[in-house]
Design a protein around this motif. Structure first.
Motif, PDB file in Angstrom:
ATOM      1  N   ALA A  37      22.866  28.414  22.666  1.00 52.68           N
ATOM      2  CA  ALA A  37      23.148  27.623  21.467  1.00 52.68           C
ATOM      3  C   ALA A  37      23.640  26.225  21.835  1.00 52.68           C
ATOM      4  CB  ALA A  37      24.185  28.329  20.601  1.00 52.68           C
ATOM      5  N   GLY A  38      24.498  26.154  22.848  1.00 51.36           N
ATOM      6  CA  GLY A  38      24.983  24.854  23.287  1.00 51.36           C
ATOM      7  C   GLY A  38      23.876  24.010  23.888  1.00 51.36           C
ATOM      8  N   ALA A  39      23.043  24.619  24.716  1.00 49.23           N
ATOM      9  CA  ALA A  39      21.940  23.895  25.345  1.00 49.23           C
ATOM     10  C   ALA A  39      20.921  23.415  24.317  1.00 49.23           C
ATOM     11  CB  ALA A  39      21.261  24.783  26.379  1.00 49.23           C
ATOM     12  N   ALA A  40      20.813  24.134  23.202  1.00 48.68           N
ATOM     13  CA  ALA A  40      19.882  23.736  22.142  1.00 48.68           C
ATOM     14  C   ALA A  40      20.277  22.420  21.490  1.00 48.68           C
ATOM     15  CB  ALA A  40      19.795  24.833  21.080  1.00 48.68           C
ATOM     16  N   GLN A  41      21.543  22.036  21.644  1.00 52.53           N
ATOM     17  CA  GLN A  41      22.008  20.788  21.036  1.00 52.53           C
ATOM     18  C   GLN A  41      21.811  19.589  21.957  1.00 52.53           C
ATOM     19  OE1 GLN A  41      22.423  21.590  17.944  1.00 52.53           O
ATOM     20  NE2 GLN A  41      22.346  23.731  18.658  1.00 52.53           N
ATOM     21  N   ILE A  42      21.335  19.828  23.175  1.00 52.44           N
ATOM     22  CA  ILE A  42      20.939  18.740  24.075  1.00 52.44           C
ATOM     23  C   ILE A  42      19.489  18.425  23.730  1.00 52.44           C
ATOM     24  CG2 ILE A  42      20.651  18.025  26.474  1.00 52.44           C
ATOM     25  CD1 ILE A  42      22.705  20.231  27.209  1.00 52.44           C
ATOM     26  N   VAL A  43      19.276  17.394  22.967  1.00 52.41           N
ATOM     27  CA  VAL A  43      17.976  17.180  22.329  1.00 52.41           C
ATOM     28  C   VAL A  43      17.454  15.768  22.566  1.00 52.41           C
ATOM     29  CG1 VAL A  43      16.731  17.175  20.132  1.00 52.41           C
ATOM     30  CG2 VAL A  43      18.566  18.828  20.509  1.00 52.41           C
ATOM     31  N   ILE A  44      16.172  15.695  22.881  1.00 55.51           N
ATOM     32  CA  ILE A  44      15.405  14.451  22.759  1.00 55.51           C
ATOM     33  C   ILE A  44      14.485  14.681  21.568  1.00 55.51           C
ATOM     34  CG2 ILE A  44      13.732  12.897  23.815  1.00 55.51           C
ATOM     35  CD1 ILE A  44      14.811  13.768  26.537  1.00 55.51           C
ATOM     36  N   PRO A  45      14.769  14.038  20.423  1.00 52.20           N
ATOM     37  CA  PRO A  45      14.009  14.348  19.202  1.00 52.20           C
ATOM     38  C   PRO A  45      12.518  14.052  19.348  1.00 52.20           C
ATOM     39  CG  PRO A  45      15.996  13.093  18.709  1.00 52.20           C
ATOM     40  CD  PRO A  45      15.822  13.055  20.200  1.00 52.20           C
ATOM     41  N   MET A  46      11.721  15.026  18.995  1.00 45.22           N
ATOM     42  CA  MET A  46      10.267  14.898  18.937  1.00 45.22           C
ATOM     43  C   MET A  46       9.792  15.820  17.819  1.00 45.22           C
ATOM     44  SD  MET A  46       9.156  15.046  22.972  1.00 45.22           S
ATOM     45  CE  MET A  46       7.457  15.359  22.514  1.00 45.22           C
ATOM     46  N   TRP A  47       8.636  15.532  17.293  1.00 39.66           N
ATOM     47  CA  TRP A  47       8.052  16.433  16.303  1.00 39.66           C
ATOM     48  C   TRP A  47       6.653  16.797  16.769  1.00 39.66           C
ATOM     49  CZ3 TRP A  47       4.067  17.620  13.162  1.00 39.66           C
ATOM     50  CH2 TRP A  47       4.320  18.576  12.169  1.00 39.66           C
ATOM     51  N   PRO A  48       6.295  18.076  16.666  1.00 43.61           N
ATOM     52  CA  PRO A  48       6.986  19.178  15.991  1.00 43.61           C
ATOM     53  C   PRO A  48       7.952  19.959  16.888  1.00 43.61           C
ATOM     54  CG  PRO A  48       4.799  19.879  16.634  1.00 43.61           C
ATOM     55  CD  PRO A  48       4.915  18.440  17.044  1.00 43.61           C
ATOM     56  N   PRO A  86      24.336  27.449  12.795  1.00 45.38           N
ATOM     57  CA  PRO A  86      23.533  26.298  13.251  1.00 45.38           C
ATOM     58  C   PRO A  86      23.357  26.270  14.776  1.00 45.38           C
ATOM     59  CG  PRO A  86      25.763  25.588  12.791  1.00 45.38           C
ATOM     60  CD  PRO A  86      25.698  27.043  12.390  1.00 45.38           C
ATOM     61  N   VAL A  87      22.686  27.281  15.306  1.00 42.97           N
ATOM     62  CA  VAL A  87      22.558  27.420  16.755  1.00 42.97           C
ATOM     63  C   VAL A  87      21.204  26.963  17.287  1.00 42.97           C
ATOM     64  CG1 VAL A  87      24.230  29.309  16.870  1.00 42.97           C
ATOM     65  CG2 VAL A  87      21.798  29.829  16.550  1.00 42.97           C
ATOM     66  N   PHE A  88      20.252  26.745  16.394  1.00 40.46           N
ATOM     67  CA  PHE A  88      18.946  26.284  16.846  1.00 40.46           C
ATOM     68  C   PHE A  88      19.009  24.792  17.173  1.00 40.46           C
ATOM     69  CE2 PHE A  88      16.975  29.794  14.006  1.00 40.46           C
ATOM     70  CZ  PHE A  88      17.180  30.738  14.995  1.00 40.46           C
ATOM     71  N   ALA A  89      17.937  24.259  17.721  1.00 43.95           N
ATOM     72  CA  ALA A  89      17.909  22.856  18.124  1.00 43.95           C
ATOM     73  C   ALA A  89      18.283  21.945  16.960  1.00 43.95           C
ATOM     74  CB  ALA A  89      16.518  22.487  18.634  1.00 43.95           C
ATOM     75  N   GLU A  90      19.073  20.923  17.274  1.00 43.52           N
ATOM     76  CA  GLU A  90      19.529  19.938  16.290  1.00 43.52           C
ATOM     77  C   GLU A  90      20.321  20.591  15.150  1.00 43.52           C
ATOM     78  OE1 GLU A  90      16.410  16.452  16.180  1.00 43.52           O
ATOM     79  OE2 GLU A  90      15.346  18.360  15.992  1.00 43.52           O
ATOM     80  N   GLY A  91      21.021  21.675  15.460  1.00 37.07           N
ATOM     81  CA  GLY A  91      21.838  22.335  14.454  1.00 37.07           C
ATOM     82  C   GLY A  91      21.059  23.086  13.400  1.00 37.07           C
ATOM     83  N   GLY A  92      19.818  23.421  13.702  1.00 37.13           N
ATOM     84  CA  GLY A  92      18.992  24.136  12.743  1.00 37.13           C
ATOM     85  C   GLY A  92      19.414  25.590  12.594  1.00 37.13           C
ATOM     86  N   ALA A  93      19.030  26.181  11.483  1.00 35.66           N
ATOM     87  CA  ALA A  93      19.366  27.579  11.213  1.00 35.66           C
ATOM     88  C   ALA A  93      18.458  28.100  10.111  1.00 35.66           C
ATOM     89  CB  ALA A  93      20.827  27.713  10.800  1.00 35.66           C
ATOM     90  N   GLY A  94      18.439  29.417   9.956  1.00 35.49           N
ATOM     91  CA  GLY A  94      17.740  30.040   8.857  1.00 35.49           C
ATOM     92  C   GLY A  94      16.379  30.604   9.233  1.00 35.49           C
TER      93      GLY A  94
END
Length: 200
Positions: A37-48, A86-94
């Motif tokens: 969960a912590g590592a998921a918040q280390i993000v370089i934003p890209m889509w998708p 909110p453990v998924f990348a960029e604090g995502g959840a659900g």
């Protein structure tokens, strides 16, 4: 069966921290999920699909906990995210996040941790090349599940989802990072084994 026998039957790094108990296993499984969960918040934003530290954490957890505990740790991680934390990348959840373009990768995390953990139980993680091979095999499993899922999700969203588009969106940008992670693990895990062997 004694704790010593259990540790000998699953010779991974986690088994060297002390006596093997149910409480220890639960704590390690939870710690693995927390690390991911912590590592998921280390993000370089890209889509998708963003670039994150998740895959290294997933494979590291598998290698250090072994097949069963590694897989359970990733199941816990995915379950917590689906439940709304909110453990998924960029604090995502659900559940919607799991059903989206990156959901297949998260399902692949469970299988990858199980595979890398199994290889660690076979002592692949005690040598540089073995560790690199185990991490690359685990990475391949993540892509094997993640890419078809991504292709379907892109098509449902109205984006091109042919093979070329899928690989450009979900594979090619990540290859350099995956190689770096495997090489880093190849240097780290055998070193830790040597250090722990000296202290035992």
């Amino acid at each position: 069966m004694s704790n010593i026998t259990l540790a000998a039957s699953r010779p991974v790094l986690a088994d060297r921290i002390g006596s093997r108990t149910l409480a220890t296993d639960v704590a390690l499984i939870a710690a693995g999920a927390a690390l991911t969960a912590g590592a998921a918040q280390i993000v370089i934003p890209m889509w998708p699909v963003p670039i994150t530290g998740q895959t290294f954490a997933v494979l590291f957890v598998g290698a250090t906990l072994g097949s069963l505990r590694g897989a359970l740790s990733m199941l816990l991680y995915v379950g917590l995210g689906v439940a709304g934390l909110p453990v998924f990348a960029e604090g995502g959840a659900g559940l919607a996040k799991l059903a989206g373009p990156t959901g297949g990768y998260m399902i692949g995390f469970v299988l990858a941790a199980a595979l890398v953990g199994w290889l660690a139980q076979k002592q692949w993680d005690r040598k540089v090349l073995g560790t690199i091979g185990a991490f690359l095999a685990g990475t391949a499993v993540i892509y094997a599940v993640g890419l078809p899922w991504l292709s379907v999700a892109l098509g449902q969203l109205g984006y091109p989802n042919d093979l070329t588009a899928t690989l450009q969106a979900g594979l090619y940008p990540f290859i350099p990072g995956d190689l770096i992670k495997a090489l880093a693990a190849g240097g780290l895990l055998p070193l830790v084994w040597k250090l722990t062997s000296r202290t035992k």
